[in-house]
Design an enzyme around this catalytic site. Structure first.
Site, PDB file in Angstrom:
ATOM      1  N   GLY A 294       1.877  -5.223  -4.817  1.00  0.00           N
ATOM      2  CA  GLY A 294       2.741  -5.398  -5.981  1.00  0.00           C
ATOM      3  C   GLY A 294       2.705  -6.756  -6.629  1.00  0.00           C
ATOM      4  O   GLY A 294       3.506  -7.013  -7.541  1.00  0.00           O
ATOM      5  N   SER A 348      -1.820  -6.462   3.875  1.00  0.00           N
ATOM      6  CA  SER A 348      -3.061  -5.964   3.303  1.00  0.00           C
ATOM      7  C   SER A 348      -2.978  -4.452   3.206  1.00  0.00           C
ATOM      8  O   SER A 348      -2.719  -3.768   4.208  1.00  0.00           O
ATOM      9  CB  SER A 348      -4.266  -6.350   4.173  1.00  0.00           C
ATOM     10  N   HIS A 368      -7.499   1.152  -9.437  1.00  0.00           N
ATOM     11  CA  HIS A 368      -8.553   0.875 -10.425  1.00  0.00           C
ATOM     12  C   HIS A 368      -9.340  -0.381 -10.066  1.00  0.00           C
ATOM     13  O   HIS A 368     -10.395  -0.635 -10.658  1.00  0.00           O
ATOM     14  CB  HIS A 368      -7.973   0.792 -11.838  1.00  0.00           C
TER      15      HIS A 368
END
Length: 482
Positions: A294, A348, A368
């Site tokens: 985030g 991670s 993406h």
């Protein structure tokens, strides 16, 4: 090359496009009128600064129609030359944003500021700067009010006192732009051309490193290295005027790291506001939302101000969550920090998620960034921590094509099914992902394939008032009960 006569089909498409524009203009004017009459803050979908659904659909339709008109009426060779040189539009905007021209104009008279005054503050020779501003005025950014005077218009005014949006312009025009310059060579290289390795991209060639982009961003270097990368990347322009002072260890952080974090807030405000209102967050009560990867917590920051019952955990790499905890949230929403509604955790996303059974796992602009094999690992690491009631929300562009997709709505004929011009930014970002990290903006079928490979199932694609959608995924055995 001889001029080719237009066909009856061309004429028919031109008339159909003109009719679409005429009808859509009436919708836009009606929606503008409704907005003007509505009390402040009482938008039709309870979304300040967000268009109504009707206005959003009309906006993307008329932009698609403008693109279709351009295709139908442009001289083909002239159009090719126009597109071939459009990178100069981006560079001119970068110069204006980097030198804070919108803020300089906002501080001046409404009738405009003389180029000599702008030049003195921006530190750019006046005649050269005037040519750059005239270029931007010609594409509807800024307005010229006299032979040598300029002012903001509604487009350029969006950058006034808007550090997050300015950071996004800087982000894509600094190392991102240099990476795009190296992309043609990288695509043809026998090693990097077929590779989807995150460390074998045009970006590595541009900045002369074997590190991934995230590792490079987190480096601490000697100040002089900020302008001497050893590759094709020249660094942030303002550094030419002076390098930052050394810190106690003799090194400094790369300015691109802070720009990256701030730009995610800026991009989120542009395309992420719809996700605050076009998904039923209010029905979740005090649900726990885990923002995986985030960053500085840009999206929870938006949610926290609208849905005060929601709780958040922001997960990302150490330096990034530190920036969110120590710089961004204390400035943007200190109350949520004090109340304990938001926590920051170093994590991670390739490892099993440490928060089990959250109500929502949120992935914004993460998948993406990565090729398919990496994405399956990320999704599987979340799936292993999901409970029966958990949902995964993927916030990413869902790419349509000009021929359409059965899982997505299409624009009216004869417009491109994917709304053409309206999606220019989406496709531009797809190529940026390719250049910098071998990332991919995906179609519905590609998302379904990733989810299935990770043991998840696509439940719904939420069509939001944005170029970015929400993809809802669940554990397969629960799909029939949602």
């Amino acid at each position: 090359m001889e001029r080719q006569p237009k066909s009856l089909c061309d004429a028919t498409q031109l008339l159909e496009t003109a009719n679409i524009i005429s009808d859509t203009v009436q919708t836009i004017i009606a929606e503008w009128s409704a907005e003007a009459k509505a009390p402040q803050g009482s938008g039709k979908q309870n979304a300040p600064m967000l268009p109504s659904r009707e206005l959003f659909d009309a906006q993307r339709t008329i932009l698609a129609a403008v693109g279709k008109l351009t295709e139908l009426v442009s001289d083909p060779s002239a159009r090719i030359l126009e597109v071939a040189t459009q990178f100069q539009e981006s560079r001119s905007l970068y110069i204006a944003a980097e030198r804070r021209i919108p803020d300089l104009l906002a501080a001046g008279d409404e009738g405009g500021v003389h180029i000599d005054q702008i030049s003195q503050k921006a530190k750019i020779e006046p005649r050269k700067l005037a040519r750059i501003l005239r270029y931007l005025c010609s594409i509807g950014i800024f307005k010229q009010t006299g032979p040598d005077t300029f002012a903001n218009n509604r487009i350029s005014a969006a950058l006034v006192s808007n550090e997050p949006l300015r950071a996004y312009v800087q982000l894509v025009n600094s190392e991102g732009f240099t990476a795009s310059d190296r992309l043609p060579h990288t695509l043809l290289h026998p090693d990097t051309g077929p590779s989807y390795d995150v460390a074998k991209t045009a970006w590595q060639n541009a900045v002369c490193t074997k590190k991934t982009r995230w590792e490079w961003l987190e480096e601490r270097v000697a100040p002089e290295q900020l302008l001497e990368s050893g590759g094709h990347y020249p660094g942030i322009p303002s550094l030419v005027m002076g390098l930052p002072p050394r810190e106690d260890d003799g090194l400094v952080a790369r300015p691109e790291l802070e720009i990256m974090g701030l730009s995610m807030v800026g991009g989120g405000r542009v395309f992420g506001t719809a996700h605050v209102y076009d998904f039923p967050w209010a029905s979740l009560g005090d649900a726990l939302v885990v923002d995986v990867g985030g960053g500085v917590g840009g999206f929870p920051l938006q949610l926290s101000k609208v849905y005060p019952q929601l709780r958040f955990i922001v997960q990302d790499r150490g330096p990034v969550v530190k920036q969110g905890l120590e710089k961004v949230w204390p400035r943007e929403n200190p109350e949520a920090l004090h109340q304990g509604r938001v926590q920051f955790v170093e994590h991670s996303f390739f490892d099993t998620n440490p928060t089990e059974g959250a109500d929502i796992y949120f992935l914004r602009y993460v998948l993406h960034d990565w090729s398919d094999d990496y994405c399956v690992r990320i999704l599987a690491a979340i799936r292993s921590s999901m409970a029966a009631h958990s949902r995964l929300l993927i916030c990413d562009q869902v790419m349509n094509t000009t021929i359409g997709d059965p899982d997505l709505d299409s624009a009216p004929s004869p417009l491109p099914a994917n709304y053409g011009y309206h999606t220019r930014f989406s496709h531009s970002r797809d190529i940026t992902m390719m250049s910098c990290i071998n990332g991919i903006e995906r179609t519905p079928a590609e998302f379904k394939g990733l989810l299935q490979a990770a043991g998840l199932k696509l439940k719904k694609i939420w069509d939001c008032r944005s170029q970015v959608s929400l993809i809802e995924a669940v554990l397969p055995e629960m799909n029939g009960f949602r």
